[in-house]
Scaffold this motif. Structure first.
Motif, PDB file in Angstrom:
ATOM      1  N   ARG A 176      32.996  55.607  11.666  1.00 59.01           N
ATOM      2  CA  ARG A 176      34.117  55.053  12.427  1.00 59.01           C
ATOM      3  C   ARG A 176      35.355  54.869  11.546  1.00 59.01           C
ATOM      4  N   ILE A 177      35.141  54.862  10.238  1.00 53.34           N
ATOM      5  CA  ILE A 177      36.217  54.530   9.307  1.00 53.34           C
ATOM      6  C   ILE A 177      36.652  55.793   8.567  1.00 53.34           C
ATOM      7  N   LYS A 178      37.936  56.107   8.640  1.00 59.31           N
ATOM      8  CA  LYS A 178      38.448  57.289   7.951  1.00 59.31           C
ATOM      9  C   LYS A 178      38.582  57.011   6.457  1.00 59.31           C
ATOM     10  N   SER A 234      32.095  55.363   5.593  1.00 61.32           N
ATOM     11  CA  SER A 234      32.688  55.657   6.901  1.00 61.32           C
ATOM     12  C   SER A 234      31.970  54.920   8.028  1.00 61.32           C
ATOM     13  N   SER A 235      30.800  54.348   7.711  1.00 61.70           N
ATOM     14  CA  SER A 235      30.044  53.598   8.715  1.00 61.70           C
ATOM     15  C   SER A 235      30.384  52.113   8.618  1.00 61.70           C
ATOM     16  N   PRO A 236      30.476  51.422   9.741  1.00 56.35           N
ATOM     17  CA  PRO A 236      30.746  49.978   9.702  1.00 56.35           C
ATOM     18  C   PRO A 236      29.508  49.150   9.373  1.00 56.35           C
TER      19      PRO A 236
END
Length: 233
Positions: free
Chosen positions: A132-134, A163-165
């Motif tokens: 979810r995170i660039k 990139s994962s929360p």
């Protein structure tokens, strides 16, 4: 410097234990605080950092006994922070502890190493599926610019997990990466790893999960050779 050359030198150096103080910080014992000037927490953190770096670099042979008294003497600290550091590393599975036998460097078999690569693959696929995170600007370029291919590989999986929360997932990836690092150093002697593999793993396309599985399958198949290269055989 070509990654193959850098990784090859790292693998050779990993078979020489060297002095712990050389890894404990710039200047080693000569410039580090004396034991009397360090708090117990500082002494433990210093011991932990020095030992962890050596373990990741494969500086100790599989099965090597880690004697707290010798390590304490090298680092210029008491045995208590060294034991605390070793217990912490045992909790991260970088060290094995057994009653009556002390602490040893893990000696995995082929099946165990395959399991570890498979576990890392599953974690990476999970991270890719929950991304979810660039990445920050320039993060991928920084990974590709690492000093060795083993370091670039470690940074690649840490970046993928970032990139994962899911914080638990990020921690699991980092710990698996630490345990795999000595074998990633050995990969240059067994496989023909290239930066293109890592670029595929970081490419946020629908093909990424398949690329992750393919990358790890090649290493699972070479588990026996990687173990022999890691042991210098």
């Amino acid at each position: 410097m070509p990654f193959g050359a850098a990784a090859g030198r790292g693998a050779g150096a990993s078979r020489r234990r060297g002095r712990l103080t050389a890894r404990a910080g710039r200047g080693g014992r000569a410039t580090s605080p004396r034991a009397g000037t360090m708090s117990p927490t500082q002494a433990m953190e210093r011991s932990y950092a020095a030992l962890k770096q050596l373990l990741r670099d494969g500086a100790f042979a599989p099965g090597y006994r880690l004697e707290a008294n010798r390590i304490a003497e090298e680092l210029g600290v008491s045995m208590t922070p060294v034991r605390d550091a070793l217990n912490r590393l045992a909790g991260e599975q970088l060290v094995e502890a057994s009653s009556g036998e002390g602490f040893h460097v893990p000696r995995p078999g082929e099946a165990e190493l395959r399991d570890l690569y498979e576990w890392n693959s599953a974690l990476a696929v999970m991270a890719a599926s929950t991304a979810r995170i660039k990445p920050a600007a320039g993060a991928v370029e920084e990974v590709m610019g690492a000093d060795t291919l083993a370091d670039a590989t470690a940074a690649c999986f840490v970046l993928l997990a970032a990139s994962s929360p899911n914080a638990e997932l990020r921690t699991a990836v980092a710990r698996a990466s630490d345990r795999l690092h000595p074998f990633r150093i050995a990969e240059s002697q067994v496989l023909e790893p290239v930066l293109g593999e890592l670029e595929e793993l970081l490419d946020p396309s629908p093909r990424r999960p398949a690329a992750i599985r393919r990358y790890h399958l090649a290493r699972m198949r070479a588990a026996g050779e990687l173990l022999r290269a890691r042991s210098g055989l």
